[in-house]
Design an enzyme around this catalytic site. Structure first.
Site, PDB file in Angstrom:
ATOM      1  N   SER A   1       0.846  -1.193   0.000  1.00  0.00           N
ATOM      2  CA  SER A   1       0.000   0.000   0.000  1.00  0.00           C
ATOM      3  C   SER A   1       0.878   1.239   0.000  1.00  0.00           C
ATOM      4  O   SER A   1       2.010   1.227   0.515  1.00  0.00           O
ATOM      5  CB  SER A   1      -0.903   0.016   1.238  1.00  0.00           C
ATOM      6  OG  SER A   1      -1.544   1.271   1.383  1.00  0.00           O
TER       7      SER A   1
ATOM      8  N   TYR B   1      -1.011   1.231  10.870  1.00  0.00           N
ATOM      9  CA  TYR B   1      -1.267   0.451   9.649  1.00  0.00           C
ATOM     10  C   TYR B   1      -0.131   0.643   8.648  1.00  0.00           C
ATOM     11  O   TYR B   1       0.356  -0.323   8.044  1.00  0.00           O
ATOM     12  CB  TYR B   1      -2.605   0.890   9.046  1.00  0.00           C
ATOM     13  CG  TYR B   1      -2.919   0.291   7.705  1.00  0.00           C
ATOM     14  CD1 TYR B   1      -3.409  -1.004   7.590  1.00  0.00           C
ATOM     15  CD2 TYR B   1      -2.762   1.039   6.533  1.00  0.00           C
ATOM     16  CE1 TYR B   1      -3.714  -1.555   6.354  1.00  0.00           C
ATOM     17  CE2 TYR B   1      -3.062   0.504   5.296  1.00  0.00           C
ATOM     18  CZ  TYR B   1      -3.535  -0.794   5.205  1.00  0.00           C
ATOM     19  OH  TYR B   1      -3.833  -1.327   3.972  1.00  0.00           O
TER      20      TYR B   1
END
Length: 235
Positions: free
Chosen positions: A127, A140
């Protein structure tokens, strides 16, 4: 063809599998198998229960998948959680949960797959959140950063073998995981990521790639932003 989807309620994983499912034998693994959607075009469908943090069960899952559907041609590692950043800043158990699911469990499963499979393709999802950690989602983002680094090393390990690693680095994905959040610039949808991965699989070009491709230029610029400004950047 045999496909193993690990995280079979993932928006991206489901979309990618739908693009590949025609005349394929599917093994779909999820924490709650009752939530796994239908794949009517597949030749056969097998549903298994899977708990990401139970790393002792990862190898058994892969072995059971091959017992049900034969040698795995494509393994898609699509499980993960976004978590609650605000909660994680004060709740060490939640911070550890995010890290356990998005990094530790991913490392375990990818290690099992790379050790167990002799040929075919493994698909993993990094990501842009892991490219440079940001204040609004650094827990995250840190897990994704670790996963991305692991995947680069794993890809080097597999180089020259018949087993290939495909790593997608999408930007903000508009889907169930980010429901209610304001989309970031250059956002994509699960189908966009699935299309990009399917194209790479069909072309036989493993490696790491941005979705959309223009994010590569954005990511390069992100590295140059001074920290006093960077800490003010929104999600």
């Amino acid at each position: 063809m045999s496909i193993l989807l690990i995280g079979a309620t993932s928006d991206i994983g489901v979309e990618l599998t739908r693009r590949l499912a025609g005349d394929a034998d599917l093994v779909l693994a999820a924490r709650d198998p009752s939530r796994i959607p239908a794949f009517p075009s597949a030749r056969s469908v097998h549903r298994l229960e899977f708990e990401a943090t139970d790393v002792s069960g990862h190898r058994r899952l892969v072995e059971e998948a091959e017992r049900l559907a034969g040698p795995i041609d494509i393994a898609i590692v699509a499980f993960g959680i976004l978590g609650d950043q605000a909660r994680a800043e004060h709740d060490e158990h939640h911070a550890a949960e995010i890290a356990a699911v998005d990094y530790l469990a991913q490392v375990s499963m990818l290690t099992v797959l790379a050790d167990h499979l002799d040929r075919g393709a493994i698909v993993a999802f990094s990501s842009i959140a892991g490219w440079r950690a940001r204040r609004p989602n650094y827990v995250y983002g840190s897990a994704k950063a670790g996963l991305d680094a692991f995947c680069q090393g794993l890809a080097d390990r597999l180089h020259g073998s018949e087993l290939k690693l495909y790593v997608a680095r999408p930007g903000f994905v508009i889907g169930s995981m980010t429901e209610g959040m304001k989309p970031a610039p250059l956002s994509v949808r699960p189908g966009d990521v699935a299309d990009a991965v399917a194209r790479r699989l069909n072309a036989g070009t493993p490696g790491t790639f941005w979705v959309p491709p223009v994010l590569a230029a954005v990511a390069a610029a992100m590295r140059l932003v001074p920290r006093p400004l960077w800490r003010k950047v929104p999600r």
